[in-house]
Design a protein around this motif. Sequence first.
Motif, mmCIF file in Angstrom:
data_model
loop_
_atom_site.group_PDB
_atom_site.id
_atom_site.type_symbol
_atom_site.label_atom_id
_atom_site.label_comp_id
_atom_site.label_asym_id
_atom_site.label_seq_id
_atom_site.Cartn_x
_atom_site.Cartn_y
_atom_site.Cartn_z
ATOM 1 N N VAL A 282 0.869 -1.177 0.000
ATOM 2 C CA VAL A 282 0.000 0.000 0.000
ATOM 3 C C VAL A 282 0.906 1.228 0.000
ATOM 4 C CG1 VAL A 282 -1.881 1.210 1.170
ATOM 5 C CG2 VAL A 282 -1.754 -1.299 1.261
ATOM 6 N N ALA A 283 1.086 1.807 -1.155
ATOM 7 C CA ALA A 283 2.117 2.832 -1.357
ATOM 8 C C ALA A 283 2.070 3.971 -0.345
ATOM 9 C CB ALA A 283 2.019 3.380 -2.781
ATOM 10 N N ILE B 223 7.183 5.740 3.284
ATOM 11 C CA ILE B 223 7.933 6.908 2.816
ATOM 12 C C ILE B 223 8.576 6.519 1.488
ATOM 13 C CG2 ILE B 223 9.887 8.427 3.300
ATOM 14 C CD1 ILE B 223 9.252 8.024 6.289
ATOM 15 N N PRO B 224 8.289 7.225 0.401
ATOM 16 C CA PRO B 224 8.714 6.766 -0.925
ATOM 17 C C PRO B 224 10.205 6.472 -1.046
ATOM 18 C CG PRO B 224 7.078 8.487 -1.164
ATOM 19 C CD PRO B 224 7.400 8.410 0.305
ATOM 20 N N PHE B 225 11.046 7.374 -0.550
ATOM 21 C CA PHE B 225 12.490 7.171 -0.696
ATOM 22 C C PHE B 225 12.954 5.904 0.018
ATOM 23 C CE2 PHE B 225 16.850 7.838 0.858
ATOM 24 C CZ PHE B 225 17.514 8.013 -0.352
ATOM 25 N N ALA C 38 -0.780 5.414 9.670
ATOM 26 C CA ALA C 38 0.556 5.328 9.072
ATOM 27 C C ALA C 38 0.774 6.063 7.761
ATOM 28 C CB ALA C 38 0.897 3.843 8.848
ATOM 29 N N SER C 39 -0.221 6.710 7.195
ATOM 30 C CA SER C 39 -0.030 7.248 5.844
ATOM 31 C C SER C 39 0.798 8.526 5.843
ATOM 32 C CB SER C 39 -1.378 7.533 5.181
ATOM 33 O OG SER C 39 -2.049 8.579 5.855
ATOM 34 N N LYS D 290 -2.068 10.631 -5.768
ATOM 35 C CA LYS D 290 -0.892 11.485 -5.931
ATOM 36 C C LYS D 290 0.336 10.874 -5.247
ATOM 37 C CE LYS D 290 -3.232 15.975 -6.353
ATOM 38 N NZ LYS D 290 -3.370 17.329 -5.750
ATOM 39 N N VAL D 291 0.113 10.249 -4.082
ATOM 40 C CA VAL D 291 1.236 9.616 -3.391
ATOM 41 C C VAL D 291 1.789 8.455 -4.211
ATOM 42 C CG1 VAL D 291 1.980 8.409 -1.310
ATOM 43 C CG2 VAL D 291 0.367 10.299 -1.128
ATOM 44 N N LEU D 292 0.899 7.663 -4.794
ATOM 45 C CA LEU D 292 1.354 6.556 -5.634
ATOM 46 C C LEU D 292 2.143 7.072 -6.834
ATOM 47 C CD1 LEU D 292 1.542 3.632 -6.487
ATOM 48 C CD2 LEU D 292 -0.791 3.788 -7.385
ATOM 49 N N ASP D 293 1.672 8.141 -7.457
ATOM 50 C CA ASP D 293 2.414 8.712 -8.583
ATOM 51 C C ASP D 293 3.806 9.154 -8.160
ATOM 52 O OD1 ASP D 293 0.490 8.390 -10.592
ATOM 53 O OD2 ASP D 293 -0.529 10.262 -10.072
ATOM 54 N N GLU D 294 3.883 9.816 -7.000
ATOM 55 C CA GLU D 294 5.195 10.272 -6.535
ATOM 56 C C GLU D 294 6.086 9.079 -6.191
ATOM 57 O OE1 GLU D 294 6.930 13.048 -2.960
ATOM 58 O OE2 GLU D 294 5.608 13.946 -4.471
#
Length: 309
Positions: free
Chosen positions: A92-93, A97-99, A132-133, A142-146
Motif C-alpha cells: 500500500v504505497a 515513505i517513498p524514498f 501510518a499514511s 498522488k502519493v502513488l504517482d510520486e
Amino acid sequence: MAIRLGLGLPQMRQYDIGRDVPDVARAAEETGYESLWVFERILFPEPASQGLYGIPGLPWPDAYRSVADPLVTLALATAATRRARLGTSVLVAPLHIPFQLARALASLDAASGGRVVAGFGTGWSLDEYAAASVAPFEQRGKVLDELIDVCHAVWGPDPVAYEGEWTTIAPSVVGPKPKRPIPILLPANSPRALRRLVDRADGWMPVGMGAEALATQWQRLQDLAAERGRKEPVAGVLRVNAQHTAKPYEGRDRKPFQGGVEQIVADLAAHAAVGPEEILIDLQGGTRDAEELKDVAAEVYTAARAAGL
C-alpha cells in the motif's frame, strides 16, 4: 507455453514466520513455483470504521489480526531461494515513505540477484491511513504517482535528484542499485487507475473474481492501451485468494477458487484462458500450518500442470 504459477508466502498468525517462511519458500521453489508473493495489512481495527475493502457491513477476516511485514517476509524468502521471483501483491504505497521504500526494494533486488517484482496499490482502509499514511486518504493517487517517480529516480543512475510534494532528494549517490529494472505492477479499479497503469506501469495485477469479469476488465485495459498509444504489451499477474477444502465444495453458492483441488484447478484454467501471463495462488488463509500449506500447494501445482496449465 505453460502459464507461470506463483505462491503466496505464509504471513498470517497461525505461522511461525522465522521458521515457516524460509521452509515454505524453499519447498515451493523445489515444487516448481516460479514466484513467491507477499501482501500488506498493518493493523486490525476494533471496531473497524469501515467494512472490508470499504464495503459497509463486510467484516474483516480474522486472519488479518496478525500479518507479518511484507518486506521482512521477502527478505527471509530471498535468503532461502535461488530462482523464484519475489513479488509484492501489493504494497500500500501511501503507508510508506517513498524514498525509504525505493531503497529497500533496490537492496532486496540486489541481494536476490534481480528477482524482485514491485506491486503497488493505493489501499482502502481508513484506519490504516490514520495510523501510518504520509498523506490523507484523498491524496492516495498522488502519493502513488510520486512513489513511482521516486523509485525510478532512486533505481536509476547517480547522482539521484528529485523534488516532489512529499520527497526532496538533493543530488546524491544512492545505493545499492537493483540488479536490473524492477518491474512495477498496479491493480486498476477506476478509470484514473487504468490510465496510470497504461501510462506508467509494466503490468496489471487484478484479483481473480470470476473469468467473465476478468475478461471484461482485460479487454477494457487492452482498448485503453491502444487508445493511449502504448507500445509495450501489458503483462498480467492474476492474484487468486483460494479457500481450499478437503472435500469438493458442494454448495450452489461456491465462489471462484473455493473448494477442493480439482475445483481450484478448474477455476485456474478458466482464468488462464483470458490471457494473464502468471497466476499467484494464495492458499495460506485456509491451511492450519506450514506443513498443510506445503502439501496443498504441491497438490495444486501438480494438478494444474497435469491439466495443461
